[in-house]
Design an enzyme around this catalytic site. Sequence first.
Site: not given
Length: 425
Positions: A59-60, A150, A177, A230, A303
């Site tokens: 969401l930054r 991540d 990750h 991922h 992602d």
Amino acid sequence: MTAYLIRNVSVVGAEPTDLLIRDGLVAEAGAGLTAPDATVLDATGLVALPGLVDLHTHLREPGREDAETVESGSRAAALGGYTAVCAMANTSPVADTAGVVEQVWRLGREAGLVDVQPIGAVTVGLAGERLAELGAMADSAARVRIFSDDGHCVADPRLMRRALEYVKAFDGVVAQHAEEPRLTEGAQMHEGEVSTRLGLAGWPAVAEEAIIARDVLLAEHVGSRLHICHVSTAGSVEVLRQAKTRGVRVTAEVTPHHLLLTDEKAASYDPVFKVNPPLRTATDIAALRAALADGVIDIIATDHAPHAVEDKECEWAYARPGMLGLETALSIALDVLGPQWDLIAERMSRAPARIAGLDSHGLDPAPGVPANLTLVDPAARRVIEPAELASRSRNTPYARMTLPGRIVATFLRGEPTVLDGKAVK
């Protein structure tokens, strides 16, 4: 609070029925329901799913509000059929303290479009040198239960072991990750025939597989919960399959783009197709789809990685990796899996809610259940127009593609966040 009577809807693919939503719950279910005070929605031909849950969203905010905010990302999620998203920690400042995760959590509550559950960093500043305040984040108002660096691998095995031991005390999860950084230095795409032809430095599959193999052994030794972000290679699937056979407490996710797009997309040198881990081969995609169907891979996670224009519309080597995913994930799942509604509900709602400990989400619409649900038109087809997306960014790899399915409505605790395909707020 407005009551809603949803008529003639197929609940997770079953025969059509009616649902009455009142006071934040599914109050009744059955044919021929009446409720004079309720707003009636004709859902003929629509499928009701438990509200989707995304275990992997960027969401930054704080720090990169030019690319996304909690509010804009929440709106994109609601339009994609989501009622809860887990926000990754690689913000600026990093979500490695109780203060930052509580800020993200409160911004999510203020937006009121989806439940935003912060993910805390494993290490301070994502630097991989010392553990972050895991306990303080777990005890905060945000009640963090998933921790991840991540974007960076927790490469130090001793540090990874300590993290797994720490979160075991409160049944937390470390989400890895998986990327051995010494094998991917300077990498630009998947290492293989296409990278050789294009002259781009390769990201070998073994860099992912080696970390997963190490971490399932650590999780097995500690007896703690591990989640693999991922997953992208056939070899990773086999490592996970063996670990699950032994009873290791490991779960795994796959992204929509790794189920659909191959490394051949890099031949265009369009940076929209640059992602980490990179797009792999058709053989890898086949293995990932099979693993998703048989449960070796537990969930689909987006992602969702928005980027500002200057970070994507540049030379391939300098472009930031990442793609948008929230508004298209269900369509990709339908394209890949077909209308297997129970499987879609399991992989995109029930299982991610269980992993995240979101007890009010991931529940099929039924009397007494919180009314977190989404209505899907499986017969619709739509062309993806980047300018029409709710995200602040435009880096979708599906631009101008025609995809199946349309989200008609999304309800969060009985209140619509999307009606007739449009955000309510």
